[in-house]
Design an enzyme around this catalytic site. Structure first.
Site, PDB file in Angstrom:
ATOM      1  N   CYS A 207       0.853  -1.186   0.000  1.00 26.44           N
ATOM      2  CA  CYS A 207       0.000   0.000   0.000  1.00 26.44           C
ATOM      3  C   CYS A 207       0.888   1.235   0.000  1.00 26.44           C
ATOM      4  O   CYS A 207       2.119   1.141   0.007  1.00 26.44           O
ATOM      5  CB  CYS A 207      -0.927   0.000   1.219  1.00 26.44           C
ATOM      6  SG  CYS A 207      -0.057   0.064   2.806  1.00 26.44           S
ATOM      7  N   CYS A 209       0.362   3.675   2.408  1.00 33.25           N
ATOM      8  CA  CYS A 209       0.003   4.314   3.671  1.00 33.25           C
ATOM      9  C   CYS A 209       1.200   4.939   4.388  1.00 33.25           C
ATOM     10  O   CYS A 209       1.122   6.083   4.851  1.00 33.25           O
ATOM     11  CB  CYS A 209      -0.691   3.303   4.588  1.00 33.25           C
ATOM     12  SG  CYS A 209      -2.194   2.604   3.880  1.00 33.25           S
ATOM     13  N   ARG A 275     -15.030   3.193   6.926  1.00 36.34           N
ATOM     14  CA  ARG A 275     -14.418   4.142   7.852  1.00 36.34           C
ATOM     15  C   ARG A 275     -15.455   5.092   8.443  1.00 36.34           C
ATOM     16  O   ARG A 275     -16.465   5.387   7.817  1.00 36.34           O
ATOM     17  CB  ARG A 275     -13.298   4.915   7.149  1.00 36.34           C
ATOM     18  CG  ARG A 275     -12.061   4.069   6.923  1.00 36.34           C
ATOM     19  CD  ARG A 275     -11.009   4.795   6.126  1.00 36.34           C
ATOM     20  NE  ARG A 275     -11.391   4.934   4.727  1.00 36.34           N
ATOM     21  CZ  ARG A 275     -10.578   5.436   3.796  1.00 36.34           C
ATOM     22  NH1 ARG A 275      -9.367   5.839   4.127  1.00 36.34           N
ATOM     23  NH2 ARG A 275     -10.982   5.524   2.549  1.00 36.34           N
ATOM     24  N   THR A 296      -5.898  15.011   0.321  1.00 35.33           N
ATOM     25  CA  THR A 296      -6.461  13.712  -0.068  1.00 35.33           C
ATOM     26  C   THR A 296      -6.593  13.614  -1.579  1.00 35.33           C
ATOM     27  O   THR A 296      -6.698  14.623  -2.277  1.00 35.33           O
ATOM     28  CB  THR A 296      -7.848  13.496   0.580  1.00 35.33           C
ATOM     29  OG1 THR A 296      -8.313  12.184   0.270  1.00 35.33           O
ATOM     30  CG2 THR A 296      -8.869  14.510   0.077  1.00 35.33           C
TER      31      THR A 296
END
Length: 342
Positions: A207, A209, A275, A296
């Site tokens: 990922c 992240c 989420r 984002t």
């Protein structure tokens, strides 16, 4: 949550007794019926029989013989499909306690276990009473409070403060890291970052992240140094987009079998996005940051925060280079989840 994690049965008010398949300690329990998700039912070739069109919706199934826990686990866990290819035949049967069924699947997600239950099992042990309406407590973002805060110099910025949040309705403890001097006349640069043990701590390449977390902190530090601005990193305790660490690792195993991230979650019978954005909005409100610039690539985050009362004045892109291990993951984000990636 405690009952589900310990493998105790739940007795729903006005509904059935449900025993969680993954964690059940009553090894001799058995039942004529199982509760699973619609997505898992589709994998078991029951898609043309089920009434629900939503992947996370509940489906009640029955077989020719009683389900034991040994039989039920491969039905519940798609990561075991290759080792247990033959299942069934099953049929979808009528479900007249839909509210309790939907609540059970959602409680399983919150508890981080597989969304699968034996229904009204025999020899399951004493059941814990619960009502479907109890689920509302876990969605009560208003119960969140600031419990403490302290100075926390970090590698990106020595001028940082950590703020801890706790809710009477939820055992998860979230934190915010404020970088720079908080001021009401400047809109903070904000990043919502969901906990990722594999990426943030272990440096996973599957990922983006870890690099996103590091880059966000440095971007906020740059704001503070260069223009006297400030930033807020919300570190949310919602591993795997809300499905939990163990289920995220199950999804990894399915990805190794060729499924993308969305398909893997759905085969587990779990949402690909679970989420809790109202909690993030509540954290920002408690910090006095009701108008923000959001770091984002995901327009859905902007929409969710706006719906929860936060004004997002600007979406700031946050794309980082891909690597051979996360290229498909990022492509799935772009093509199936609507992330604005090049």
């Amino acid at each position: 949550m405690d009952a589900l994690r310990h493998g105790w049965p739940l007795a729903f008010d006005g509904g059935p007794v449900l025993l969680p398949v993954e964690t059940a300690i009553a090894t001799g329990a058995r039942s004529q019926r199982m509760l699973i998700s619609a997505a898992r039912a589709a994998t078991l070739k029951l898609a043309n029989q089920r009434e629900a069109a939503v992947p996370h919706a509940p489906v009640l199934i029955a077989g020719g013989e009683d389900f034991t826990l040994r039989d039920a686990l491969p039905i519940a866990d798609p990561a075991l499909d290759l080792g247990n290819p033959l299942k069934g035949p099953f049929k979808a049967v009528g479900l007249d306690w839909a509210e309790a069924a939907a609540a059970a699947l959602e409680l399983a997600r919150i508890a981080g276990i597989l969304p699968a239950f034996l229904v009204d099992p025999v020899d399951a042990g004493e059941a814990v009473p619960v009502a479907a309406s109890d689920l509302g407590a876990y969605a009560d973002a208003g119960a969140l409070r600031i419990v403490t805060r302290a100075r926390l110099p970090v590698s990106a910025s020595e001028d940082a403060e950590i703020v801890a949040f706790r809710s009477s309705a939820d055992l998860r403890e979230h934190v915010a890291l404020i970088i720079g001097k908080q001021t009401g006349d400047r809109q903070p640069l904000v990043r919502l970052h969901s906990e990722c043990l594999t990426g943030d701590i272990l440096g996973s390449l599957k990922c983006d992240c870890g690099p996103q977390l590091d880059a966000a902190l440095h971007a906020m530090a740059h704001e503070a140094r260069g223009s006297g601005g400030w930033g807020v990193l919300l570190y949310m305790r919602q591993e795997g987009r809300g499905i939990g660490l163990v289920n995220k690792l199950r999804a990894y195993r399915l990805q190794d079998q060729g499924f993308d991230t969305v398909e893997a979650n759905q085969r587990l019978g779990l949402p690909d996005e679970a989420r809790d954005f109202p909690v993030a909005a509540r954290m920002l409100e408690l910090l006095g940051a009701r108008t923000i610039r959001l770091l984002t690539n995901n327009p859905a985050k902007v929409t969710a925060l706006s719906a929860a009362g936060i004004t997002v004045s600007e979406r700031v892109p946050h794309q980082l280079p891909e690597n051979p291990h996360n290229a498909r993951y990022l492509a799935t984000k772009r093509d199936r989840s609507g992330h604005l990636l090049l």
